[in-house]
Design an enzyme around this catalytic site. Structure first.
Site, mmCIF file in Angstrom:
data_model
loop_
_atom_site.group_PDB
_atom_site.id
_atom_site.type_symbol
_atom_site.label_atom_id
_atom_site.label_comp_id
_atom_site.label_asym_id
_atom_site.label_seq_id
_atom_site.Cartn_x
_atom_site.Cartn_y
_atom_site.Cartn_z
ATOM 1 N N ASP A 2 5.634 2.325 -3.089
ATOM 2 C CA ASP A 2 4.315 2.411 -2.449
ATOM 3 C C ASP A 2 4.173 1.402 -1.524
ATOM 4 O O ASP A 2 4.537 0.033 -1.606
ATOM 5 C CB ASP A 2 3.245 2.411 -3.470
ATOM 6 C CG ASP A 2 1.837 3.030 -3.123
ATOM 7 O OD1 ASP A 2 1.864 3.760 -2.261
ATOM 8 O OD2 ASP A 2 0.875 2.538 -3.554
ATOM 9 N N ASN A 4 4.384 2.095 2.170
ATOM 10 C CA ASN A 4 5.144 2.037 3.191
ATOM 11 C C ASN A 4 4.180 2.297 4.491
ATOM 12 O O ASN A 4 4.489 1.830 5.782
ATOM 13 C CB ASN A 4 6.036 3.255 3.213
ATOM 14 C CG ASN A 4 7.168 2.856 2.343
ATOM 15 O OD1 ASN A 4 7.581 1.767 1.817
ATOM 16 N ND2 ASN A 4 7.915 3.944 1.886
ATOM 17 N N ARG A 5 3.343 3.137 4.402
ATOM 18 C CA ARG A 5 2.148 3.329 5.769
ATOM 19 C C ARG A 5 1.627 2.068 5.623
ATOM 20 O O ARG A 5 1.357 1.735 7.212
ATOM 21 C CB ARG A 5 1.457 4.451 5.212
ATOM 22 C CG ARG A 5 2.303 6.105 5.172
ATOM 23 C CD ARG A 5 1.209 6.912 5.177
ATOM 24 N NE ARG A 5 0.261 6.953 4.094
ATOM 25 C CZ ARG A 5 -0.587 7.755 3.993
ATOM 26 N NH1 ARG A 5 -1.118 8.739 4.736
ATOM 27 N NH2 ARG A 5 -1.676 7.715 2.771
ATOM 28 N N ASN A 50 1.295 14.385 -1.895
ATOM 29 C CA ASN A 50 1.524 14.064 -0.640
ATOM 30 C C ASN A 50 1.648 15.068 0.438
ATOM 31 O O ASN A 50 1.698 14.869 1.804
ATOM 32 C CB ASN A 50 2.908 13.213 -0.512
ATOM 33 C CG ASN A 50 2.612 11.667 -1.148
ATOM 34 O OD1 ASN A 50 3.874 11.368 -1.431
ATOM 35 N ND2 ASN A 50 1.475 11.388 -1.183
ATOM 36 N N ARG A 53 -1.142 15.042 3.054
ATOM 37 C CA ARG A 53 -1.263 14.441 4.226
ATOM 38 C C ARG A 53 -1.073 15.176 5.583
ATOM 39 O O ARG A 53 -0.943 16.477 5.336
ATOM 40 C CB ARG A 53 -0.119 13.258 4.035
ATOM 41 C CG ARG A 53 -0.134 12.398 3.077
ATOM 42 C CD ARG A 53 0.697 11.298 3.135
ATOM 43 N NE ARG A 53 0.654 10.346 2.072
ATOM 44 C CZ ARG A 53 1.568 9.433 1.755
ATOM 45 N NH1 ARG A 53 2.479 9.031 2.668
ATOM 46 N NH2 ARG A 53 1.336 8.413 0.746
ATOM 47 N N ARG A 172 5.167 -0.866 -9.960
ATOM 48 C CA ARG A 172 4.347 -0.035 -9.007
ATOM 49 C C ARG A 172 3.933 -0.981 -7.969
ATOM 50 O O ARG A 172 3.357 -2.120 -8.215
ATOM 51 C CB ARG A 172 2.845 0.537 -9.556
ATOM 52 C CG ARG A 172 1.920 0.853 -8.498
ATOM 53 C CD ARG A 172 2.361 2.172 -7.872
ATOM 54 N NE ARG A 172 1.491 2.587 -6.765
ATOM 55 C CZ ARG A 172 0.360 3.198 -6.909
ATOM 56 N NH1 ARG A 172 0.197 3.789 -7.954
ATOM 57 N NH2 ARG A 172 -0.233 3.605 -5.683
ATOM 58 N N SER A 180 -0.423 7.020 -10.865
ATOM 59 C CA SER A 180 -0.303 7.939 -9.639
ATOM 60 C C SER A 180 0.560 9.080 -10.163
ATOM 61 O O SER A 180 1.416 9.671 -9.309
ATOM 62 C CB SER A 180 0.154 7.268 -8.350
ATOM 63 O OG SER A 180 -0.837 6.583 -7.758
#
Length: 227
Positions: A2, A4-5, A50, A53, A172, A180
């Site tokens: 988790d 990356n964005r 996801n 998105r 995580r 999640s």
């Protein structure tokens, strides 16, 4: 994997570049895992939710997955040198034919490898996996291949999508303190859970070393709880 964005946003880059950086770091982490003798690694590559998105980001992720799965199976030094077996686990009916083909290709190319097993959870959610297992149990009962009084925890566990031992450690990244919807069944008993405040592309060997030390210090308590 988790963060990356947010990693990309902090560097004023497109979200896709963060996902590429995340994949590059995955290859490094897998190399460390192999050197440490870890035999099963599962990574949360794409959650079912996801798909909510933006269409452009989902499309970019699907293109990246298609290319990287084929690249892992055919060009990765890690896979070739260390005999890694790739397993793509999740609800593949949600994927396009092209992405399904890449997943099948990666599995077929590495199916006889006897080294580390790499479970790429894509697209995945724990509740979907548990629902899938329960549906299989119901089908087996209906087909008279299983009696109702034979249904227990082991019967359900045998029908889960992830075919690996329950994890010793679940990590995580990104500072979020929540599961999640990842490996809820498998991590319910003896898993050492670590929430770490670092984006996945920045996850380093130092972070892994600290997590392993924490697991070793907790190992006695974990064994006692499950004795």
């Amino acid at each position: 994997m988790d963060g990356n964005r947010r990693y990309a946003r902090m560097r004023h880059r497109a979200a896709t570049s963060g996902h590429i950086s995340g994949f590059d770091n995955l290859t490094r982490v897998l190399d460390w895992c192999n050197a440490l003798g870890i035999t099963h690694v599962s990574v949360f590559a794409f959650a079912i939710n996801n798909f909510n998105r933006s269409p452009s980001e989902v499309e970019a992720l699907m293109d990246l997955a298609t290319n990287k799965l084929r690249e892992l199976a055919t060009k990765s030094k890690l896979v070739k040198q260390h005999n890694v077996r790739i397993c793509v686990v999740g609800n593949r009916s949600l994927l396009s034919k092209e992405v399904q083909g890449a997943a099948e290709f990666a599995e077929e190319e590495t199916k006889n490898n006897t080294g580390m097993r790499l479970n790429i959870c894509f697209p995945y959610s724990a509740t979907d996996e548990i629902s899938f297992a329960v549906q299989r149990v119901a089908q087996d009962v209906q087909a008279h291949e299983l009696r109702v009084d034979e249904v227990d925890e082991r019967v359900v566990a045998d029908r889960l999508r992830i075919k690996s031992p329950d994890p010793d450690i679940l990590v995580r990244t990104s500072g979020q303190v929540r599961f999640s919807n990842y490996m809820l069944w498998q991590s319910a008993k003896r898993t050492h859970i670590q929430f770490i405040d670092v984006f996945w592309p920045d996850f380093s060997f130092f972070h892994m070393f600290c997590i392993l030390i924490s697991w070793q210090l907790s190992y006695g308590q974990i064994r006692q709880r499950n004795a």
